[in-house]
Enzyme design. Structure first.
Site, PDB file in Angstrom:
ATOM      1  N   ASP A  85       0.862  -1.180   0.000  1.00  0.00           N
ATOM      2  CA  ASP A  85       0.000   0.000   0.000  1.00  0.00           C
ATOM      3  C   ASP A  85       0.899   1.232   0.000  1.00  0.00           C
ATOM      4  O   ASP A  85       1.725   1.407   0.913  1.00  0.00           O
ATOM      5  CB  ASP A  85      -0.903  -0.025   1.231  1.00  0.00           C
ATOM      6  CG  ASP A  85      -2.112   0.885   1.099  1.00  0.00           C
ATOM      7  OD1 ASP A  85      -2.098   1.770   0.230  1.00  0.00           O
ATOM      8  OD2 ASP A  85      -3.069   0.713   1.878  1.00  0.00           O
ATOM      9  N   ASP A  96      -3.197   7.412  -3.633  1.00  0.00           N
ATOM     10  CA  ASP A  96      -3.182   6.257  -2.736  1.00  0.00           C
ATOM     11  C   ASP A  96      -3.486   5.020  -3.572  1.00  0.00           C
ATOM     12  O   ASP A  96      -4.486   4.981  -4.294  1.00  0.00           O
ATOM     13  CB  ASP A  96      -4.250   6.476  -1.651  1.00  0.00           C
ATOM     14  CG  ASP A  96      -4.237   5.423  -0.559  1.00  0.00           C
ATOM     15  OD1 ASP A  96      -3.461   4.463  -0.657  1.00  0.00           O
ATOM     16  OD2 ASP A  96      -5.024   5.577   0.398  1.00  0.00           O
ATOM     17  N   HIS A 155     -12.220   5.355   0.889  1.00  0.00           N
ATOM     18  CA  HIS A 155     -12.352   6.606   1.644  1.00  0.00           C
ATOM     19  C   HIS A 155     -12.145   7.809   0.738  1.00  0.00           C
ATOM     20  O   HIS A 155     -11.531   7.708  -0.338  1.00  0.00           O
ATOM     21  CB  HIS A 155     -11.323   6.637   2.787  1.00  0.00           C
ATOM     22  CG  HIS A 155      -9.923   6.318   2.341  1.00  0.00           C
ATOM     23  ND1 HIS A 155      -9.035   7.278   1.914  1.00  0.00           N
ATOM     24  CD2 HIS A 155      -9.270   5.128   2.210  1.00  0.00           C
ATOM     25  CE1 HIS A 155      -7.889   6.699   1.565  1.00  0.00           C
ATOM     26  NE2 HIS A 155      -7.997   5.391   1.727  1.00  0.00           N
ATOM     27  N   HIS A 163      -7.800  10.150   5.132  1.00  0.00           N
ATOM     28  CA  HIS A 163      -9.177   9.692   5.341  1.00  0.00           C
ATOM     29  C   HIS A 163     -10.011  10.927   5.671  1.00  0.00           C
ATOM     30  O   HIS A 163     -10.013  11.405   6.800  1.00  0.00           O
ATOM     31  CB  HIS A 163      -9.247   8.657   6.461  1.00  0.00           C
ATOM     32  CG  HIS A 163      -8.590   7.353   6.110  1.00  0.00           C
ATOM     33  ND1 HIS A 163      -9.301   6.268   5.658  1.00  0.00           N
ATOM     34  CD2 HIS A 163      -7.288   6.975   6.102  1.00  0.00           C
ATOM     35  CE1 HIS A 163      -8.462   5.268   5.405  1.00  0.00           C
ATOM     36  NE2 HIS A 163      -7.238   5.670   5.673  1.00  0.00           N
ATOM     37  N   GLU A 188     -10.901   0.669  -2.648  1.00  0.00           N
ATOM     38  CA  GLU A 188      -9.977  -0.414  -2.293  1.00  0.00           C
ATOM     39  C   GLU A 188     -10.697  -1.627  -1.720  1.00  0.00           C
ATOM     40  O   GLU A 188     -10.794  -1.784  -0.508  1.00  0.00           O
ATOM     41  CB  GLU A 188      -8.900   0.077  -1.328  1.00  0.00           C
ATOM     42  CG  GLU A 188      -9.383   0.794  -0.086  1.00  0.00           C
ATOM     43  CD  GLU A 188      -8.238   1.175   0.839  1.00  0.00           C
ATOM     44  OE1 GLU A 188      -7.251   0.429   0.939  1.00  0.00           O
ATOM     45  OE2 GLU A 188      -8.346   2.241   1.468  1.00  0.00           O
ATOM     46  N   GLU A 276      -6.215  -1.285  -5.072  1.00  0.00           N
ATOM     47  CA  GLU A 276      -6.672   0.079  -4.781  1.00  0.00           C
ATOM     48  C   GLU A 276      -6.177   1.063  -5.838  1.00  0.00           C
ATOM     49  O   GLU A 276      -5.048   0.967  -6.306  1.00  0.00           O
ATOM     50  CB  GLU A 276      -6.155   0.521  -3.405  1.00  0.00           C
ATOM     51  CG  GLU A 276      -6.530   1.946  -3.026  1.00  0.00           C
ATOM     52  CD  GLU A 276      -5.923   2.380  -1.693  1.00  0.00           C
ATOM     53  OE1 GLU A 276      -6.408   3.356  -1.111  1.00  0.00           O
ATOM     54  OE2 GLU A 276      -4.956   1.725  -1.249  1.00  0.00           O
TER      55      GLU A 276
END
Length: 294
Positions: A85, A96, A155, A163, A188, A276
């Protein structure tokens, strides 16, 4: 979304695309976990940006929040199912992404299914879709042999905020929040052969400044360093701490000034995979921009 803000999100995504490619290249059996994290984070810095959070290297039933410590001794095994990640930010605007690798080939089908579930979500997402509709669509794509991890979600993103308040479940739900043009979100889905529920394990190596006053001199000095991360998660690897500062970090956690994230694990010890991407919803004349996808 203003063009200059959109461009910063896009710039962060371009760097993340390079980081994804490098992550695949170096995630080979026998490679030290610290080496993997440091190389990925180093690439982001070499490209002129900063990591948005420590690289997460969560294996097998660990779903999230494992990042190696300094002088990490663990090495990647051929059997490991590794979730990588990665985040980068351009002046606070975040890209992200996550990918799953396993060199043994045993989990290829599960990893590919996870990618396909994510792609189906990206194809479905557009301005006007609700969070509930997206979650239901994602859930409906998952074959019966796998479970969606219910208590890990996508998110929203905002400047220096990983977030940003909106949770995006990967399961059927009735949330009527509408995705609007210009929303920045991370989608994700996580899959598992376990029950689909995550629990908190031991504390990891990811921290977050939460505010508050501290008294000790060393604690105050360390907090000055931590504030340079602008409210984004950080690793103790990034602080180059003395023995006194390591103790000060523990005190900051005890006081509530700093949050210490636990590693998240599947309750039935089921292997977990993750995929993701970051999406700017409808930001290209109504079409999505997936910033982290090549």
């Amino acid at each position: 979304m203003e063009d200059k803000v959109k461009q910063k999100y896009v710039n962060a995504g371009k760097v993340i695309q390079k980081a994804r490619r490098h992550a695949r290249d170096i995630a080979e059996p026998g490679t030290n976990y610290e080496t993997i994290a440091e190389e990925i984070e180093g690439l982001i810095r070499d490209e002129g940006l900063e990591p948005a959070f420590p690289v997460n290297l969560s294996t097998n039933d660990r779903a999230a929040h494992y990042s190696p410590e300094t002088s990490e001794e663990r090495v990647l095994k051929e059997s490991d199912v590794l979730k990588i990640d990665i985040g980068a930010h351009c002046e606070g605007y975040i890209a992200d992404t996550a990918l799953t690798v396993n060199t043994s080939g045993e989990y290829d089908e599960m990893i590919q299914t996870n990618r396909e579930v994510l792609q189906a979500a990206l194809d479905f997402l557009e301005p006007g879709v609700t969070v509930g509709e997206l979650g239901t669509h994602i859930h409906n794509q998952v074959p019966d042999e796998y479970s969606v991890v219910r208590n890990l979600t996508g998110h929203s993103l905002d400047k220096f905020t990983q977030h940003a308040g909106l949770s995006i479940p990967n399961i059927r739900n009735s949330d009527e929040t509408v995705f609007e043009e210009g929303d920045a979100v991370a989608i994700e889905p996580f899959l598992t052969k376990g029950s689909g529920k995550i629990k908190e394990g031991k504390k990891g190596n990811i921290y977050l400044h939460q505010g508050g006053n501290v008294r000790g001199r060393t604690e105050r000095q360390l907090l000055k360093k931590i504030k340079n991360f602008n409210g984004l998660p950080f690793s103790s690897r990034w602080l180059d701490m003395s023995g006194r500062e390591k103790m000060a970090l523990k005190k900051l956690v005890q006081s509530g000034a700093v949050k210490h994230y636990p590693v998240l694990r599947e309750v039935d010890k089921g292997v977990v995979t993750q995929a993701e991407h970051t999406v700017l919803v409808g930001a290209d004349d109504g079409e999505n921009i997936v910033t982290t996808r090549e």
